[in-house]
Design a protein around this motif. Structure first.
Motif, PDB file in Angstrom:
ATOM      1  N   GLU A  88      38.768  24.155  35.114  1.00  0.00           N
ATOM      2  CA  GLU A  88      38.339  23.628  36.400  1.00  0.00           C
ATOM      3  C   GLU A  88      36.844  23.339  36.403  1.00  0.00           C
ATOM      4  O   GLU A  88      36.103  23.755  35.496  1.00  0.00           O
ATOM      5  CB  GLU A  88      38.689  24.623  37.510  1.00  0.00           C
ATOM      6  CG  GLU A  88      40.187  24.920  37.583  1.00  0.00           C
ATOM      7  CD  GLU A  88      40.570  25.686  38.831  1.00  0.00           C
ATOM      8  OE1 GLU A  88      39.713  25.847  39.735  1.00  0.00           O
ATOM      9  OE2 GLU A  88      41.731  26.121  38.906  1.00  0.00           O
ATOM     10  N   LEU A  89      36.402  22.638  37.424  1.00  0.00           N
ATOM     11  CA  LEU A  89      34.989  22.363  37.575  1.00  0.00           C
ATOM     12  C   LEU A  89      34.229  23.658  37.825  1.00  0.00           C
ATOM     13  O   LEU A  89      34.717  24.557  38.513  1.00  0.00           O
ATOM     14  CB  LEU A  89      34.741  21.412  38.751  1.00  0.00           C
ATOM     15  CG  LEU A  89      35.424  20.039  38.730  1.00  0.00           C
ATOM     16  CD1 LEU A  89      34.963  19.239  39.940  1.00  0.00           C
ATOM     17  CD2 LEU A  89      35.134  19.289  37.446  1.00  0.00           C
ATOM     18  N   ARG A 127      40.801  19.000  36.393  1.00  0.00           N
ATOM     19  CA  ARG A 127      39.370  18.733  36.554  1.00  0.00           C
ATOM     20  C   ARG A 127      39.106  17.329  37.109  1.00  0.00           C
ATOM     21  O   ARG A 127      38.132  17.128  37.827  1.00  0.00           O
ATOM     22  CB  ARG A 127      38.627  18.947  35.243  1.00  0.00           C
ATOM     23  CG  ARG A 127      39.166  18.205  34.022  1.00  0.00           C
ATOM     24  CD  ARG A 127      38.499  18.795  32.793  1.00  0.00           C
ATOM     25  NE  ARG A 127      38.823  18.155  31.533  1.00  0.00           N
ATOM     26  CZ  ARG A 127      39.811  18.538  30.747  1.00  0.00           C
ATOM     27  NH1 ARG A 127      40.620  19.528  31.114  1.00  0.00           N
ATOM     28  NH2 ARG A 127      40.005  17.944  29.578  1.00  0.00           N
ATOM     29  N   THR A 141      32.742  21.122  33.610  1.00  0.00           N
ATOM     30  CA  THR A 141      33.731  22.188  33.700  1.00  0.00           C
ATOM     31  C   THR A 141      33.192  23.477  33.101  1.00  0.00           C
ATOM     32  O   THR A 141      32.141  23.511  32.454  1.00  0.00           O
ATOM     33  CB  THR A 141      35.024  21.813  32.955  1.00  0.00           C
ATOM     34  OG1 THR A 141      34.731  21.757  31.535  1.00  0.00           O
ATOM     35  CG2 THR A 141      35.573  20.476  33.422  1.00  0.00           C
TER      36      THR A 141
END
Length: 232
Positions: free
Chosen positions: A27-28, A58, A12
């Motif tokens: 988030e990634l 994620r 992330t």
């Protein structure tokens, strides 16, 4: 019993920046998305009886890329540990906190400020995967393979339970982003089949069909001398 594949989410933005995301909706990053896609290539040959996920974005993003054909079931008890006021802070800053060495050496005693205890995190996560494993086995049989996507400390706690390790020893374990850890629960003991696996074929994790005259309860017996592995 069925085989559980524990998948840690991909890298992330917080991982890349050295921060503690906790339950924040991070988030990634690009690397994490590539990692998730690569996991999908490894999983493609497996028929997954169930796909379960932490509710955090994620993990859901990881599964969208890794197993886009699946409809993951959210399991709240696989959510990241509640780090309380530690969430969102840099790890290098947290390393100066008085609680940091306790987290490293005596995690079973840790209660994060305005957050969760590590013991409570471990208890809920272990109970969740054991309940899911029993359900998958009952519905799909002992040759079933199922997937649960969660977080580093959660996965380490589940592995420690499987190995019969006290939670105070779980910091010796590693669960990298997008790694797969495989556990097979049996009536007498769990078996750790793979740990922190980030490459290679996963087809060998599918248990062979039982032979007609198989001695019971062989699934719970350790292979003296190491056994012949998964080659068929």
């Amino acid at each position: 019993m069925a085989t559980l594949l524990l998948l840690r989410h991909g890298r992330t933005t917080a991982n890349a920046d050295g921060g503690l995301a906790g339950r924040q909706p991070v988030e990634l990053d690009d690397t994490g998305r590539a990692q998730a896609a690569a996991v999908g290539d490894r999983l493609r040959g497996l028929r997954l009886a169930a796909v379960v996920t932490s509710p955090l974005v994620r993990c859901r993003q990881t599964l969208e890329l890794a197993v886009p054909e699946a409809t993951p079931v959210v399991e709240d008890d696989l959510i990241e540990c509640g780090y309380g006021t530690w969430e969102g802070q840099a790890l290098k800053k947290l390393a100066k906190e008085p609680l940091w060495p306790v987290v490293q050496q005596h995690p079973s005693a840790v209660v994060f400020p305005d957050g969760e205890s590590m013991a409570a995190m471990a208890a809920r996560a272990v109970a969740a995967v054991r309940a899911w494993d029993a359900r998958v086995t009952a519905e799909h049989g002992p040759e079933a393979v199922w997937l649960a996507c969660s977080h580093g400390d959660v996965i380490k706690a589940i592995v420690a339970d499987a190995l019969g390790l006290h939670l105070d020893l779980f910091q010796r374990l590693v669960a990298d982003p997008a790694s797969i850890t495989a556990i097979r629960y049996t009536p007498l003991r769990p078996f750790l089949v793979r740990l922190n696996d980030t490459g290679g074929d996963l087809a060998g994790l599918v248990p062979p069909a039982p032979r007609r005259r198989r001695r019971r309860p062989v699934d719970s017996d350790a292979a003296v001398g190491g056994g012949a592995g998964t080659t068929r």
